[in-house]
Scaffold this active site. Sequence first.
Site, PDB file in Angstrom:
ATOM      1  N   LYS A 109     -13.388   7.676   5.130  1.00  0.00           N
ATOM      2  CA  LYS A 109     -12.577   6.650   4.149  1.00  0.00           C
ATOM      3  C   LYS A 109     -13.294   5.335   4.181  1.00  0.00           C
ATOM      4  CE  LYS A 109      -8.802   7.425   2.191  1.00  0.00           C
ATOM      5  NZ  LYS A 109      -8.148   8.408   1.692  1.00  0.00           N
TER       6      LYS A 109
HETATM    7  P1  NAD Z   1      -2.097   4.809  -6.798  1.00  0.00           P
HETATM    8  O1  NAD Z   1      -2.745   3.555  -6.683  1.00  0.00           O
HETATM    9  O2  NAD Z   1      -2.633   5.692  -8.131  1.00  0.00           O
HETATM   10  O3  NAD Z   1      -0.552   4.621  -6.811  1.00  0.00           O
HETATM   11  C1  NAD Z   1       0.191   4.193  -5.635  1.00  0.00           C
HETATM   12  C2  NAD Z   1       1.509   4.000  -6.269  1.00  0.00           C
HETATM   13  O4  NAD Z   1       2.453   3.578  -5.188  1.00  0.00           O
HETATM   14  C3  NAD Z   1       2.008   3.046  -7.263  1.00  0.00           C
HETATM   15  O5  NAD Z   1       2.847   3.573  -8.422  1.00  0.00           O
HETATM   16  C4  NAD Z   1       2.287   1.790  -6.604  1.00  0.00           C
HETATM   17  O6  NAD Z   1       3.143   0.889  -7.205  1.00  0.00           O
HETATM   18  C5  NAD Z   1       3.066   2.286  -5.371  1.00  0.00           C
HETATM   19  N1  NAD Z   1       3.394   1.480  -4.602  1.00  0.00           N
HETATM   20  C6  NAD Z   1       2.440   0.581  -3.854  1.00  0.00           C
HETATM   21  N2  NAD Z   1       2.910  -0.006  -2.683  1.00  0.00           N
HETATM   22  C7  NAD Z   1       4.345   0.289  -2.695  1.00  0.00           C
HETATM   23  C8  NAD Z   1       5.360   0.079  -1.686  1.00  0.00           C
HETATM   24  N3  NAD Z   1       5.303  -0.920  -0.872  1.00  0.00           N
HETATM   25  N4  NAD Z   1       6.358   0.738  -1.816  1.00  0.00           N
HETATM   26  C9  NAD Z   1       6.538   1.564  -3.171  1.00  0.00           C
HETATM   27  N5  NAD Z   1       5.581   2.181  -3.831  1.00  0.00           N
HETATM   28  C10 NAD Z   1       4.535   1.313  -3.657  1.00  0.00           C
HETATM   29  O7  NAD Z   1      -2.483   5.587  -5.386  1.00  0.00           O
HETATM   30  P2  NAD Z   1      -2.474   7.287  -5.304  1.00  0.00           P
HETATM   31  O8  NAD Z   1      -3.892   7.562  -5.477  1.00  0.00           O
HETATM   32  O9  NAD Z   1      -1.449   7.829  -6.222  1.00  0.00           O
HETATM   33  O10 NAD Z   1      -2.047   7.448  -3.940  1.00  0.00           O
HETATM   34  C11 NAD Z   1      -0.782   7.338  -3.283  1.00  0.00           C
HETATM   35  C12 NAD Z   1      -0.713   7.969  -1.781  1.00  0.00           C
HETATM   36  O11 NAD Z   1      -1.468   9.233  -1.877  1.00  0.00           O
HETATM   37  C13 NAD Z   1      -1.835   7.205  -0.765  1.00  0.00           C
HETATM   38  O12 NAD Z   1      -1.222   6.974   0.445  1.00  0.00           O
HETATM   39  C14 NAD Z   1      -2.914   7.729  -0.820  1.00  0.00           C
HETATM   40  O13 NAD Z   1      -3.610   7.770   0.435  1.00  0.00           O
HETATM   41  C15 NAD Z   1      -2.384   9.076  -1.208  1.00  0.00           C
HETATM   42  N6  NAD Z   1      -3.275  10.346  -1.506  1.00  0.00           N
HETATM   43  C16 NAD Z   1      -3.927  10.132  -2.685  1.00  0.00           C
HETATM   44  C17 NAD Z   1      -5.026  10.991  -3.001  1.00  0.00           C
HETATM   45  C18 NAD Z   1      -5.642  11.029  -4.420  1.00  0.00           C
HETATM   46  O14 NAD Z   1      -6.024  11.971  -4.868  1.00  0.00           O
HETATM   47  N7  NAD Z   1      -5.253  10.022  -5.068  1.00  0.00           N
HETATM   48  C19 NAD Z   1      -5.100  12.408  -2.330  1.00  0.00           C
HETATM   49  C20 NAD Z   1      -4.566  12.358  -1.129  1.00  0.00           C
HETATM   50  C21 NAD Z   1      -3.362  11.511  -0.630  1.00  0.00           C
END
Ligand code: NAD
Length: 419
Positions: A109
């Site tokens: 990461k």
């Molecule tokens: P992103 O940045 O595209 O979106 C994040 C979302 O969460 C946004 O809508 C943001 O406003 C919201 N957010 C942030 N802080 C917040 C809070 N305190 N309360 C409520 N909402 C909040 O990120 P993403 O890529 O969608 O990732 C989201 C989660 O999924 C993370 O935990 C990430 O590690 C996990 N994840 C992502 C992927 C991927 O392929 N992008 C893969 C596996 C896991």
Amino acid sequence: MTMSTETTNPFKAVVSQINATCDRLNVKDAYRLRLGKCERELIVNFPVKMDDGTVKIFTGFRIQHNDTRGPSKGGIRYHPDVTLDETRALAARMTLKAAVANIPYGGAKGAVICNPELMSQTELERLTRRYTSEISLLIGPESDIPAPDLGTNPQVMAWIMDTYSMAKGYSIPAVVTGKPIDIGGSKGRFEATGRGCMISANLATKQKHLSLKGATVAVQGFGNVGSAAAKLLAREGCRIIAVSDVKGGTYNSKGLDIEALLNHSKETGSVVGFKGAEAMTNAELLALPCDILVPAAIGGQITAANAAQVKAKIIVEGANGPTTPEASKILCDNGVFVVPDILANIGGVIVSYFEWIQNIESFFWEEEEINDKLQRLMTNAFTEVLEISQAEKTDMRTAAYMIAVRRLVSAMSIRGIYP
Ligand code: NAD
């Protein structure tokens, strides 16, 4: 509010879960000691020229947890609150996820402490290029392959690929996944994590004698994962009754029009203020009566303080580490069927694996083929975890950790060193 070591230290939480799994599987200390540490940890402090002419120093990390089963793989996070221990925890989760998915990767990461929402595109580009150059000691298509995570996106991946390629003197698309399609990205990658959540939700409903058709859903987070999950679940006939982001939430008991909400969020920067819906806080969303809750934002959202208020029958953990270990126990005791993060959100790393293969072979697949392969790998992983959970009379999280640890211990043992 109840605070615990697990809640405040995400790496300790993962390690304690790994140790509990090692106890259960009677794993020798030598293996657990190795899994309890990250193999390589790089901290970088680097300057970035801001648009107003000032220079700021940013701190970033790239951490490889364990590469026994293959090259390290894991996203890059841009967030103001990211810490070394959180990055370690996310790297360890990547090791476990690749093992659950049974794909040949180790876990890594990266992160930069910054607030991308307060930075211009040109500042973000300069930050990304400098960070890439600082971590180029570790990354590479055969050693460690980044991808998008919280706060990063395909454009950031394009800058990483370009910076890395410039230093080598030729194009190396396989150094990152989650790239735009025009420079070697894979069809289906953008929605892959959300699609994996939809597939997990579908398989989980069968365990609760429900069906996606007509199921009520609440989604926390409307970024890459949350928005794709909401869109695909709505397409399967679910009623998405609430969605939130960092600014707040929006609720309609009759169901939200997700396409219209996506447009509203693009135009205004948030789901808040969506026409024809009521305002709702993130805390209210987590406690909403619904069939399926998809936490898809940040870690540590369901804690000992609010777990008992969760009324969802199924939780599909789109985010990494949304539930603390104490909360996990409360949910289990209350009969909530939880698809853990190291299973529910592996769709992203699976299609990243497909993208990497396509880049290495310079031969690209159609979206239908990618989605079929994703469906098959996710279903295999879910079925294996479910079977262990039934055979061992335990929850899906414990079962997923058991599969991952078994595969990792077997790989370490076959590669040697250990007695
Ligand atoms: P992103 O940045 O595209 O979106 C994040 C979302 O969460 C946004 O809508 C943001 O406003 C919201 N957010 C942030 N802080 C917040 C809070 N305190 N309360 C409520 N909402 C909040 O990120 P993403 O890529 O969608 O990732 C989201 C989660 O999924 C993370 O935990 C990430 O590690 C996990 N994840 C992502 C992927 C991927 O392929 N992008 C893969 C596996 C896991």
